[in-house]
Design an enzyme around this catalytic site. Structure first.
Site, short mmCIF file in Angstrom:
data_model
loop_
_atom_site.label_atom_id
_atom_site.label_comp_id
_atom_site.label_asym_id
_atom_site.label_seq_id
_atom_site.Cartn_x
_atom_site.Cartn_y
_atom_site.Cartn_z
N CYS A 66 56.66 -30.92 84.38
CA CYS A 66 58.07 -30.52 84.38
C CYS A 66 58.14 -29.05 84.79
O CYS A 66 57.12 -28.36 84.92
CB CYS A 66 58.67 -30.71 82.99
SG CYS A 66 57.92 -29.66 81.71
N CYS A 157 58.77 -22.28 77.09
CA CYS A 157 59.76 -22.99 77.89
C CYS A 157 61.17 -22.59 77.45
O CYS A 157 61.45 -22.53 76.25
CB CYS A 157 59.57 -24.50 77.71
SG CYS A 157 60.85 -25.49 78.53
N GLU A 187 55.16 -26.63 68.52
CA GLU A 187 56.56 -26.31 68.81
C GLU A 187 57.40 -26.33 67.55
O GLU A 187 58.24 -25.44 67.33
CB GLU A 187 57.14 -27.28 69.84
CG GLU A 187 58.57 -26.94 70.22
CD GLU A 187 59.22 -27.97 71.12
OE1 GLU A 187 60.45 -28.17 70.98
OE2 GLU A 187 58.52 -28.57 71.96
N THR A 250 61.52 -30.58 71.33
CA THR A 250 62.11 -31.01 72.61
C THR A 250 61.45 -32.23 73.21
O THR A 250 62.01 -32.85 74.11
CB THR A 250 62.06 -29.87 73.64
OG1 THR A 250 60.70 -29.46 73.84
CG2 THR A 250 62.88 -28.68 73.18
N ASN A 319 55.23 -35.79 74.06
CA ASN A 319 56.08 -36.49 75.03
C ASN A 319 55.34 -37.66 75.67
O ASN A 319 55.93 -38.69 75.97
CB ASN A 319 56.62 -35.51 76.08
CG ASN A 319 55.60 -35.10 77.11
OD1 ASN A 319 55.44 -35.75 78.15
ND2 ASN A 319 54.88 -34.01 76.86
#
Length: 398
Positions: A66, A157, A187, A250, A319
């Site tokens: 990403c 990010c 995170e 996220t 993810n």
């Protein structure tokens, strides 16, 4: 602690950098050679499809690196170019991908060691350069590095930073942050350090336990036993669940995050009524676009007819794990691997089923015509996906 004021002060320091060093052109060739793939580009141009003999490969229409990951990796490469002689550290993996982290080690970038779940910063000296990874670092880590006189390169990010801003707003209004995430994920650790009062819920099941307690259906002792390691110090469920805001790690599953948000909105509506709802619940929008795009593409891919699925990404990549969950939920044979080398020439595959340890499955690729769906997490380079496809092609020819 006023985390907002600390961030503002840090951002004005001449030892802090979050924009790179203007050396993008100098590192572009190295990045392309290490991570990009002409084969993957051709497959994209061919409708995300490749046919080779009896093998058909279908790629998800959004997968791999990403923007935030590309930015973090490029900044790490720029940092090494800008500081050719200095010692450079990373507070954790730059991203959750073994090949990328191995490349950085080859560039003499050091990784902070972790003992018993605690990072050891004792080797970091004044004047050293320290890179904060894409998923961020805790306020306490930033304070330590700043006070030690380190040069900080922040690759966090922007989507993660957006979540930090959200929980700071909760704190300013004396709201408890309900964080949908994995309590030990880097995170979530970083996000909770920016929050005031917080509670981390892993999934919808845990969120329902919290909602039930709010509505008077829970037991305090069992509640605290369940969430003792997932809440802020001094957390009191009878006091701290009256005003809620929702945020998320996220990389969590988008649909579950949204359902958790709706659950708490309904819960607070039921307890306080429509007139006072806004005094007790704050709406949110902290879902990462890239995570959403990859999950949506995976849902589209599993709607096709595929014989099996290969999901590529680090085993500690949240993810990637959620992409695997989507395939498993549809009953598709699915294999989560972190490197191409997990696919063996004897047609076996070493993979990690959901919630289990590594295992080896024989006769991985079936005989006859076979369609393989492939996706990869946001930390997986195209070059790694290419090598996986090459191994599948070799197996199909045997």
């Amino acid at each position: 602690m006023d985390t907002h004021a600390f961030k503002r002060s840090l951002h004005h320091s001449d030892r802090y950098n979050r924009r790179g060093f203007g050396r993008a052109d100098e590192v572009a060739g190295s990045l392309e050679q290490a991570y990009q793939s002409s084969l993957i580009g051709s497959i994209r141009d061919n409708g995300y499809s490749l046919t080779h003999g009896r093998l058909k490969v279908r790629l998800a229409e959004a997968f791999g690196f990403c923007w935030g990951v590309e930015r973090a990796v490029a900044m790490a490469y720029e940092t090494r170019r800008h500081y050719p002689q200095e010692r450079i550290w990373i507070t954790n993996e730059i991203i959750h991908n073994p090949s990328v982290n191995d490349h950085l080690r080859e560039m003499d970038v050091l990784f902070i060691s972790v003992e018993g779940g605690v990072k050891d910063f004792s080797g970091v000296a004044t004047g050293d350069v320290v890179i904060l990874p894409a998923f961020g670092a805790t306020v306490q880590e930033m304070q330590l590095l700043n006070e030690r006189g380190c040069h900080i390169v922040d690759t966090t990010c922007p989507w993660v930073s957006k979540v930090w801003t959200t929980v700071e707003k909760h704190k300013k209004q004396s709201f408890t942050s309900i964080i949908h995430g994995k309590v030990k994920h880097e995170e979530t650790l970083a996000t909770s350090s920016f929050a005031g009062t917080y509670l981390v819920v892993l999934d919808l099941e845990e969120a329902r336990l919290v909602a039930d307690y709010i509505l008077g259906k829970g037991n305090r002792e069992s509640f605290m036993e369940r969430f003792s390691k997932a809440c802020s110090p001094g957390f009191d469920p009878d006091r701290d669940l009256e005003h809620l805001g929702v945020a998320n790690q996220t990389t969590m599953l988008k649909s579950e995050t949204e359902e958790i948000g709706r659950l708490f909105e309904r819960t607070m509506l039921s307890k306080y009524g429509p007139t006072d709802l806004n005094e007790h619940f704050l709406a949110f929008n902290t879902i990462c676009d890239a995570t959403q795009e990859r999950q949506d593409a995976m849902f589209s891919l599993v709607d096709e007819t595929v014989d099996l699925m290969v999901v590529i990404g680090g085993y500690n990549s949240s993810n990637t794990t959620h992409l695997q969950e989507i395939a498993v939920s549809r009953g598709i044979r699915s294999f989560h691997i972190d490197t191409p080398e997990r696919i063996h020439t004897d047609n076996s595959i070493e993979h990690k089923p959901l919630g289990e340890e590594l295992t080896v499955e024989e006769l991985f690729l079936p005989s006859g015509p076979v369609t393989v769906g492939i996706t990869s997490g946001a930390s997986t380079p195209d070059r790694v996906v290419e090598h996986v496809i090459q191994r599948l092609i070799a197996l199909s020819e045997n």
